[in-house]
Design a protein around this motif. Structure first.
Motif, PDB file in Angstrom:
ATOM      1  N   VAL A 117       1.167  11.365  -0.041  1.00 19.63           N
ATOM      2  CA  VAL A 117      -0.318  11.340  -0.125  1.00 19.63           C
ATOM      3  C   VAL A 117      -0.242  10.988  -1.951  1.00 19.63           C
ATOM      4  O   VAL A 117       0.419  11.470  -2.593  1.00 19.63           O
ATOM      5  CB  VAL A 117      -0.897  12.667  -0.136  1.00 19.63           C
ATOM      6  N   ALA A 118      -1.113   9.833  -2.262  1.00 16.55           N
ATOM      7  CA  ALA A 118      -1.218   9.654  -3.410  1.00 16.55           C
ATOM      8  C   ALA A 118      -2.846   9.944  -3.855  1.00 16.55           C
ATOM      9  O   ALA A 118      -3.637   9.427  -2.887  1.00 16.55           O
ATOM     10  CB  ALA A 118      -1.150   7.985  -3.748  1.00 16.55           C
TER      11      ALA A 118
ATOM     12  N   ALA B 115      -6.000  -0.406  -3.287  1.00 11.08           N
ATOM     13  CA  ALA B 115      -4.796   0.402  -2.924  1.00 11.08           C
ATOM     14  C   ALA B 115      -5.350   1.180  -1.500  1.00 11.08           C
ATOM     15  O   ALA B 115      -4.752   1.485  -0.781  1.00 11.08           O
ATOM     16  CB  ALA B 115      -4.512   1.332  -3.800  1.00 11.08           C
ATOM     17  N   LEU B 116      -6.646   1.486  -1.566  1.00 11.24           N
ATOM     18  CA  LEU B 116      -7.345   2.164  -0.396  1.00 11.24           C
ATOM     19  C   LEU B 116      -6.840   1.235   1.018  1.00 11.24           C
ATOM     20  O   LEU B 116      -6.669   1.904   1.926  1.00 11.24           O
ATOM     21  CB  LEU B 116      -8.827   2.599  -0.425  1.00 11.24           C
ATOM     22  N   SER B 117      -7.127  -0.143   0.614  1.00 11.04           N
ATOM     23  CA  SER B 117      -7.153  -0.695   1.937  1.00 11.04           C
ATOM     24  C   SER B 117      -5.523  -1.162   2.300  1.00 11.04           C
ATOM     25  O   SER B 117      -5.209  -1.507   3.325  1.00 11.04           O
ATOM     26  CB  SER B 117      -7.887  -2.104   1.672  1.00 11.04           C
ATOM     27  N   ALA B 118      -4.772  -0.812   1.417  1.00 12.77           N
ATOM     28  CA  ALA B 118      -3.273  -1.261   1.591  1.00 12.77           C
ATOM     29  C   ALA B 118      -2.480  -0.082   2.130  1.00 12.77           C
ATOM     30  O   ALA B 118      -1.627  -0.127   2.714  1.00 12.77           O
ATOM     31  CB  ALA B 118      -2.441  -1.766   0.046  1.00 12.77           C
ATOM     32  N   ALA B 119      -3.045   1.005   1.894  1.00 14.13           N
ATOM     33  CA  ALA B 119      -2.529   2.547   2.302  1.00 14.13           C
ATOM     34  C   ALA B 119      -2.479   2.319   3.917  1.00 14.13           C
ATOM     35  O   ALA B 119      -3.318   1.969   4.394  1.00 14.13           O
ATOM     36  CB  ALA B 119      -2.991   3.479   1.815  1.00 14.13           C
ATOM     37  N   TYR B 120      -1.818   3.438   4.429  1.00 12.59           N
ATOM     38  CA  TYR B 120      -1.764   3.577   6.021  1.00 12.59           C
ATOM     39  C   TYR B 120      -3.023   4.258   6.231  1.00 12.59           C
ATOM     40  O   TYR B 120      -3.587   3.793   7.409  1.00 12.59           O
ATOM     41  CB  TYR B 120      -0.483   4.530   6.224  1.00 12.59           C
ATOM     42  N   ALA B 121      -3.454   5.248   5.638  1.00 13.75           N
ATOM     43  CA  ALA B 121      -4.898   5.691   5.799  1.00 13.75           C
ATOM     44  C   ALA B 121      -5.638   5.896   4.466  1.00 13.75           C
ATOM     45  O   ALA B 121      -4.671   6.261   3.481  1.00 13.75           O
ATOM     46  CB  ALA B 121      -4.646   6.912   6.843  1.00 13.75           C
ATOM     47  N   SER B 122      -6.800   5.898   4.500  1.00  6.41           N
ATOM     48  CA  SER B 122      -7.405   6.305   3.254  1.00  6.41           C
ATOM     49  C   SER B 122      -8.701   7.274   3.195  1.00  6.41           C
ATOM     50  O   SER B 122      -9.214   7.131   4.235  1.00  6.41           O
ATOM     51  CB  SER B 122      -7.998   4.889   2.639  1.00  6.41           C
ATOM     52  N   MET B 123      -8.845   7.902   1.968  1.00  4.76           N
ATOM     53  CA  MET B 123      -9.969   8.915   1.980  1.00  4.76           C
ATOM     54  C   MET B 123     -10.550   8.598   0.672  1.00  4.76           C
ATOM     55  O   MET B 123     -10.093   8.252  -0.273  1.00  4.76           O
ATOM     56  CB  MET B 123      -9.569  10.316   1.967  1.00  4.76           C
ATOM     57  N   ALA B 124     -12.043   8.845   0.585  1.00  6.85           N
ATOM     58  CA  ALA B 124     -12.696   8.470  -0.753  1.00  6.85           C
ATOM     59  C   ALA B 124     -13.863   9.787  -0.821  1.00  6.85           C
ATOM     60  O   ALA B 124     -14.325  10.114   0.366  1.00  6.85           O
ATOM     61  CB  ALA B 124     -13.352   7.159  -0.713  1.00  6.85           C
TER      62      ALA B 124
ATOM     63  N   ARG C 131       7.728   5.229   4.537  1.00  9.31           N
ATOM     64  CA  ARG C 131       6.683   6.039   4.187  1.00  9.31           C
ATOM     65  C   ARG C 131       5.608   5.890   4.618  1.00  9.31           C
ATOM     66  O   ARG C 131       4.996   4.651   4.692  1.00  9.31           O
ATOM     67  CB  ARG C 131       6.712   6.554   2.695  1.00  9.31           C
ATOM     68  N   LYS C 132       4.585   6.746   5.159  1.00  8.81           N
ATOM     69  CA  LYS C 132       3.181   6.396   5.598  1.00  8.81           C
ATOM     70  C   LYS C 132       2.308   7.295   4.564  1.00  8.81           C
ATOM     71  O   LYS C 132       2.421   8.432   4.578  1.00  8.81           O
ATOM     72  CB  LYS C 132       2.918   7.087   7.029  1.00  8.81           C
ATOM     73  N   MET C 133       1.573   6.310   3.961  1.00  8.87           N
ATOM     74  CA  MET C 133       0.943   7.046   2.641  1.00  8.87           C
ATOM     75  C   MET C 133      -0.659   7.102   3.031  1.00  8.87           C
ATOM     76  O   MET C 133      -1.170   6.097   3.467  1.00  8.87           O
ATOM     77  CB  MET C 133       0.947   5.914   1.399  1.00  8.87           C
ATOM     78  N   LEU C 134      -1.027   8.087   2.561  1.00  8.69           N
ATOM     79  CA  LEU C 134      -2.595   8.254   2.586  1.00  8.69           C
ATOM     80  C   LEU C 134      -2.853   8.158   0.983  1.00  8.69           C
ATOM     81  O   LEU C 134      -2.436   8.824   0.215  1.00  8.69           O
ATOM     82  CB  LEU C 134      -3.193   9.853   3.052  1.00  8.69           C
ATOM     83  N   MET C 135      -3.821   7.287   0.830  1.00  9.50           N
ATOM     84  CA  MET C 135      -4.371   7.148  -0.566  1.00  9.50           C
ATOM     85  C   MET C 135      -6.010   7.883  -0.528  1.00  9.50           C
ATOM     86  O   MET C 135      -6.588   7.746   0.191  1.00  9.50           O
ATOM     87  CB  MET C 135      -4.552   5.852  -0.683  1.00  9.50           C
ATOM     88  N   VAL C 136      -5.876   8.912  -1.682  1.00 13.23           N
ATOM     89  CA  VAL C 136      -7.112   9.217  -1.965  1.00 13.23           C
ATOM     90  C   VAL C 136      -7.821   8.911  -3.423  1.00 13.23           C
ATOM     91  O   VAL C 136      -7.206   8.844  -4.214  1.00 13.23           O
ATOM     92  CB  VAL C 136      -6.931  10.708  -1.942  1.00 13.23           C
TER      93      VAL C 136
ATOM     94  N   ARG D 156       2.887  -0.058  -5.694  1.00 14.12           N
ATOM     95  CA  ARG D 156       3.556   1.221  -5.422  1.00 14.12           C
ATOM     96  C   ARG D 156       3.293   1.598  -4.128  1.00 14.12           C
ATOM     97  O   ARG D 156       4.229   1.973  -3.596  1.00 14.12           O
ATOM     98  CB  ARG D 156       2.731   2.244  -6.362  1.00 14.12           C
ATOM     99  N   ILE D 157       2.248   1.507  -3.704  1.00 13.01           N
ATOM    100  CA  ILE D 157       2.008   1.535  -2.023  1.00 13.01           C
ATOM    101  C   ILE D 157       2.749   0.770  -1.084  1.00 13.01           C
ATOM    102  O   ILE D 157       3.396   1.237  -0.175  1.00 13.01           O
ATOM    103  CB  ILE D 157       0.671   1.670  -1.788  1.00 13.01           C
TER     104      ILE D 157
END
Lengths: 793, 58
Positions: A441-442, A669-678, A655-660, A646-647
């Motif tokens: 998680v980033a 970065a939100l759109s590049a990550a495997y899943a994203s939250m805002a 790795r599967k990343m969640l970007m917050v 970085r992602i």
């Protein structure tokens, strides 16, 4: 007090559309009338509806205004000849509007699906009524009559309600592919034809009810699925809107000339007034100002610039006019690069294949083969084509994936409901599937790990009466620091009976502070130098005073609306209260850590996920916050491209990343990550690109969402297993020719009910942990307009 | 047996009527704003009904 107190959310004014944008976005209805849809997140209750509709209809040029409370939108019709001041009116009332970021018209597919569900529900109910009579012993002429009526009801129903499936099956076949809809269509069509044949020959069994009920169940599943499906959404448009359309170019002969942005060449001299966005990457050659660089670094604390500074396209000029020399064309500028980065990331995202799709890709051929084998075996063994075909149809019908079609969407709908009760809005159902695979998680720092809002830290050192005076004075300013003082006092002295402090002739001095008269003394709250009377308000001093590096502890806050106040805290010394030029109190501020941040990070680390901070802020600020939250890894000073890099590096390492993240600079970065939250307070662009949006302040939403997703994932797998077990039992029965229409009906409904009941367990598991205020919340789906609950109260 | 002659048409008619009612409600935008409708009954001056289907985007 009404929940609709105007100005409750002082931070919401950012990104308000300009009148030009508004006109551009409005749809012309002919006869000089245009209609605009605005998203107004601050709408809460009935009183808001009335207030807004009345205020808007009083404006000249407005024909009608209609508030939609569910979606928190306003639809306004106005005369194009006289565009009314819609944005100003709404903002003035405390309801800042936003343009939609998604060009989303009425959802025609959903309407069609709902109508199909209604029609097939009606038909299956009536046919079932007749079928039950047949099963319970009607025979002879009565049975034939019932069969004929069923056939009459079923025919138009199959034509109307089956459209979705015919279309999708036809598309798949034409593309040389196979999907779940092909066996459905073949099964339903064959069953109908066969039943007509049997009815003509006074046969005992007709499958009219099976065909229609099958469609009914499948359509329910399809409708849920549609609600949870990812919309074709793109944040690129929102980002592109940050680019100004043009700028005033200063010709060598001194003439000024407004030119569209793509005609600006390298070396052109541009005049940028305060409040305008910088159109292209450029170098400052004259003037001094503060820039809102949140697009670049995520930090909304203004950055001072002066001659020789370089500025990037898309940043906002806050305080003073600037003369720039363009150093790149628009297409080579920072903003264009961001847009390209987002497009690339959005293109890559479609790679995820949903569980349901993967299962049906494997399932469809199996169904066909089984039915075909049944047909051939019975034809060879019995030699009766009618019996062989009947059995093949029974196999097709009974294996048709009612339960499978419901298995995934029903769980997602139930999970989305649980999440929305806890203030998390699901924008993409497949995100819940992806979240179960997350192992890293980033977090962004400002606005995500922190509230992005200053907090008074040295209150104990300040005399209580001075604090009261400062709060009374500060309460009249909308500057973030004044507000922080006022907020602190309001929280601390809720029950105090001290007489309210009042001032005469309160004036706010942009860039310096606020002053007022009381008992014959002049009180000032603001920049220390100004409060003590050493600095005078003078345009030149503003420029000089703001110039120089601002170091303001860890305090960073959202200030891009309060342009004039920027200079005040950029000086880095907090705020001072002075009486007639004598110091009375000093105030120091820092940014608040978002509630639940530490708990959330601990919870994530406990479940073995690596946590890191990706920030555009300075190294020192990141180190401090990483230390406080016990995060080992952090990267500071990242540009948007740095976060994406970085992602991508993590993704390549498997790795599967969640970007917050919340900032504009987090969007790629939100759109590049495997899943994203805002968070709901995020910039529009970020909120649009994120898979999930959390509406409350607490960061504990992050582990909660992962937890619910994992539970949902488990239930989805169980449901698919249930559906398969059902088939393992049902197919041999059908294969042996033992299936009558009655058995088919019971088996189909039974398996669907089982799957739904299993999905509902997700709601029950939530009752064990206390759920906070399950107030008016949408049951399912995608409500782009709903994101304000955490922000304004 | 003869009772079926009018019972079945009656059943179909009633079912059909409720189907038509649902279709009409959906078409006339009554599902557009489920929260707002509940609040609007409290206003004295009822505004115009929801815009007709096809004239407004959600």
């Amino acid at each position: 007090m009404s929940c609709c107190a105007p100005g409750a959310d002082i931070n919401a004014a950012s990104g308000a559309p300009s009148p030009d944008e508004l006109l551009h976005a409005a749809r012309s209805l002919g006869d000089g009338v245009a209609q605009i849809e605005l998203s107004v997140p601050a709408i809460h209750c009935g009183a808001c509806i009335q207030k807004l509709e009345q205020a808007l209809s009083r404006l000249d040029g407005v024909i009608s205004a209609r508030v939609n409370l569910s979606t928190r939108r306003i639809s306004i019709r106005f005369r194009q000849s006289a565009p009314p001041p819609i944005v100003e009116t709404l903002t003035g009332l405390g309801y800042p509007p936003h343009l939609f970021d998604e060009a989303e018209g009425k959802d025609r597919t959903l309407a069609e699906l709902l109508r199909s569900v209604a029609v097939s529900g009606f038909a299956s109910g009536n046919i079932m009524l007749l079928s039950v009579s047949v099963w319970s012993g009607a025979d002879g002429a009565t049975r034939d009559l019932f069969h004929w009526i069923s056939a009459l009801i079923a025919f138009p129903t199959l034509l109307y309600a089956g459209r979705t499936f015919y279309r999708s099956a036809w598309q798949a076949l034409r593309a040389g592919r196979m999907n779940m809809d092909v066996p459905i269509v073949i099964g339903v069509a064959l069953a109908y034809a066969m039943s007509i044949y049997d009815t003509l020959h006074h046969g005992q069994h007709a499958y009219f009810d099976a065909g229609v009920t099958l469609l009914f169940f499948l359509l329910i599943g399809r409708t849920f699925d549609h609600l949870m499906r990812d919309r074709a959404r793109s944040a690129v448009l929102g980002l592109a809107r940050l680019a100004p359309r043009g700028a005033i170019v200063l010709a060598p002969d001194g003439s000024r000339d407004y030119r569209p942005v793509n005609e600006i060449e390298t070396g052109d001299r541009l005049l940028i007034a305060a409040g305008e966005r910088i159109p292209v990457d450029a170098r400052v050659i004259g003037g001094a100002s503060d820039l809102d660089c949140s697009l670049v670094s995520g930090e909304s604390r203004p950055q001072p610039v002066g001659p020789a500074s370089t500025v990037r396209a898309g940043t906002l000029n806050l305080t003073g006019p600037l003369t720039l020399e363009a150093s790149a064309r628009a297409t080579d500028s920072f903003l264009a690069e961001m847009v390209r980065m987002m497009e690339a990331a959005e293109g890559g995202r479609t790679r995820y294949r949903r569980i349901a799709d993967r299962v049906s890709a494997f399932y469809a051929p199996v169904v066909h083969l089984t039915a075909l084998v049944a047909f051939i075996v019975w034809l060879v063994m019995g030699g009766d084509w009618h019996q062989a075909l009947t059995i093949a149809i029974a196999v097709l019908i009974i294996t048709c994936p009612c339960a499978l079609g419901l298995a995934v969407p029903i769980v997602q709908v139930v999970a989305a409901r649980r999440l929305i009760e806890r203030g998390v809005m699901v924008r993409d159902g497949s995100a819940m599937e992806r979240l179960t695979e997350i192992d890293a998680v980033a977090f962004d720092k400002t606005g995500t790990l922190t509230m992005g809002q200053p907090r008074l830290v040295n209150a104990p050192d300040i005399a209580p009466d001075m604090l009261l005076i400062a709060a009374a004075l500060g309460g009249q300013s909308r500057h973030p620091l004044s507000q922080a003082i006022a907020r602190h006092a309001a929280a601390g002295d809720a029950g105090s009976d001290a007489p309210p402090v009042s001032f005469d002739a309160v004036t706010e001095v942009p860039g310096f502070g606020i002053e007022g008269w009381r008992d014959g003394s002049l009180w000032r709250l603001g920049r220390p130098g100004w409060a003590l009377g050493q600095e005078t308000v003078d345009q030149e001093t503003v420029g000089q005073a703001t110039f120089g590096q601002a170091t303001f502890g860890q305090a960073t806050f959202d200030n891009d609306k309060d342009a004039a106040g920027a200079a005040w805290f950029a000086s880095g010394s907090g705020a001072m209260l002075a009486r007639d030029g004598r110091e009375c109190a000093r105030f120091a501020f820092e940014d608040t850590v978002r509630p639940g941040a530490a708990a959330a990070i601990q919870a994530l680390q406990r479940t073995g996920k690596s946590v890191e901070i990706l920030s555009g802020d300075t190294e020192a600020a990141c180190r401090d916050i990483a230390g406080r939250l016990d995060v080992q890894q952090y990267a500071a000073g990242l540009l948007p491209s740095g976060k994406v890099a970085r992602i991508n590096a993590m993704t390549q390492a498997g790795r599967k990343m969640l970007m917050v993240g919340d900032g504009l600079n987090d969007a790629p970065a939100l759109s590049a990550a495997y899943a994203s939250m805002a968070p709901a307070t995020a910039a529009d662009v970020g909120r649009n690109i994120a898979d999930l949006v959390f509406l409350r302040d607490s960061l504990e939403a992050v582990p909660f969402v992962i937890d619910v997703s994992e539970q949902a994932g488990k239930l989805i797998r169980q449901n698919i297993a249930l559906a398969l077990v059902y088939n393992i039992i049902a197919v041999p029965i059908a294969f042996l020719g033992l299936v009558t229409p009655l058995i088919a009906a019971v088996a189909m409904s039974g398996s669907s009910i089982l799957v739904i009941a299993n999905a509902l367990r997700l709601l029950r598991s939530g009752e064990r942990s206390p759920t906070a205020k399950p107030d008016r919340v949408p049951v399912v789906g995608h409500y782009p307009g709903r994101y304000s609950e955490g922000g304004a109260t | 047996m003869s009772v079926l002659v009018y019972l079945i048409p009656a059943a179909l008619l009633l079912g059909g009527a409720s189907l038509a009612a649902f279709m009409w409600a959906m078409k006339s935008g009554q599902y557009e704003d489920l929260d707002g409708a509940g609040e609007r009954i409290l206003f004295d001056d009822a505004g115009p009904l929801a815009p007709k289907h096809g004239e407004t985007a959600r």
